[in-house]
Design an enzyme around this catalytic site. Structure first.
Site, mmCIF file in Angstrom:
data_model
loop_
_atom_site.group_PDB
_atom_site.id
_atom_site.type_symbol
_atom_site.label_atom_id
_atom_site.label_comp_id
_atom_site.label_asym_id
_atom_site.label_seq_id
_atom_site.Cartn_x
_atom_site.Cartn_y
_atom_site.Cartn_z
ATOM 1 N N LEU A 8 23.043 115.596 -2.867
ATOM 2 C CA LEU A 8 22.070 114.405 -3.205
ATOM 3 C C LEU A 8 21.832 113.404 -1.961
ATOM 4 O O LEU A 8 22.607 112.917 -1.303
ATOM 5 C CB LEU A 8 22.224 113.828 -4.502
ATOM 6 C CG LEU A 8 21.576 112.391 -4.767
ATOM 7 C CD1 LEU A 8 20.103 112.786 -5.199
ATOM 8 C CD2 LEU A 8 22.245 111.618 -5.970
ATOM 9 N N CYS A 9 20.534 113.119 -1.834
ATOM 10 C CA CYS A 9 20.162 112.345 -0.782
ATOM 11 C C CYS A 9 19.059 111.382 -1.041
ATOM 12 O O CYS A 9 18.628 111.578 -2.433
ATOM 13 C CB CYS A 9 19.916 112.597 0.637
ATOM 14 S SG CYS A 9 18.543 113.712 0.954
ATOM 15 N N ARG A 10 18.355 110.652 -0.428
ATOM 16 C CA ARG A 10 16.936 110.281 -0.870
ATOM 17 C C ARG A 10 15.963 110.937 -1.259
ATOM 18 O O ARG A 10 15.488 110.820 -2.329
ATOM 19 C CB ARG A 10 16.477 109.151 0.278
ATOM 20 C CG ARG A 10 15.186 108.377 -0.136
ATOM 21 C CD ARG A 10 14.800 107.346 0.990
ATOM 22 N NE ARG A 10 13.609 106.852 0.845
ATOM 23 C CZ ARG A 10 12.459 107.466 1.130
ATOM 24 N NH1 ARG A 10 12.246 108.631 1.897
ATOM 25 N NH2 ARG A 10 11.157 106.913 0.698
ATOM 26 N N GLY A 58 16.114 114.548 -0.094
ATOM 27 C CA GLY A 58 16.300 116.249 -0.102
ATOM 28 C C GLY A 58 16.520 116.744 1.304
ATOM 29 O O GLY A 58 16.755 117.907 1.389
ATOM 30 N N ILE A 93 16.862 111.537 -4.611
ATOM 31 C CA ILE A 93 16.911 110.369 -5.675
ATOM 32 C C ILE A 93 15.474 109.988 -6.215
ATOM 33 O O ILE A 93 15.057 109.470 -7.028
ATOM 34 C CB ILE A 93 17.783 109.319 -5.359
ATOM 35 C CG1 ILE A 93 17.943 108.115 -6.200
ATOM 36 C CG2 ILE A 93 17.151 108.549 -4.092
ATOM 37 C CD1 ILE A 93 19.325 108.559 -7.240
#
Length: 106
Positions: A63-65, A67, A92
């Site tokens: 997971l990141c901000r 993708g 996210i």
């Protein structure tokens, strides 16, 4: 090719009892802005040196901000012996849209 999973699909997988790790590769300040529960947090720049903290036998969703960073790390994990890796599609931001509109966007 790294598979992608939506936040909704991830939550359903976890609720099914699957032993799945949600690896958040965002920076610490980003977690202060928007956080989800039950993650393993290793910032992107530290993943290579902290690889031993992860279990290559467990399914891992990154997971990141949005993708992009998570896809890079998912590819890195796959190249380093992780057999079941997926990218959380949309990061996210998608989590907030799909599951928790109270999450701050940034």
């Amino acid at each position: 090719m790294i598979p992608e999973m939506t936040p909704t699909d991830f939550v359903a997988l976890r609720r099914s009892g699957a032993s799945v790790v949600l690896l958040d590769v965002r920076e610490a300040w980003e977690l202060d802005v928007a956080r989800v529960d039950d993650i393993v947090h290793i910032p992107m720049g530290q993943v290579a040196e902290r690889l031993q903290e992860l279990d290559p036998a467990r399914q891992t969703v990154v997971l990141c901000r949005s993708g992009r960073r998570s896809m890079e790390i998912a590819k890195f994990l796959a190249q380093n012996g992780f057999h079941s890796v997926a990218n959380l599609k949309g990061g996210i931001l998608a989590w907030g849209r799909e599951l928790d509109p109270s999450l701050a966007t940034y």
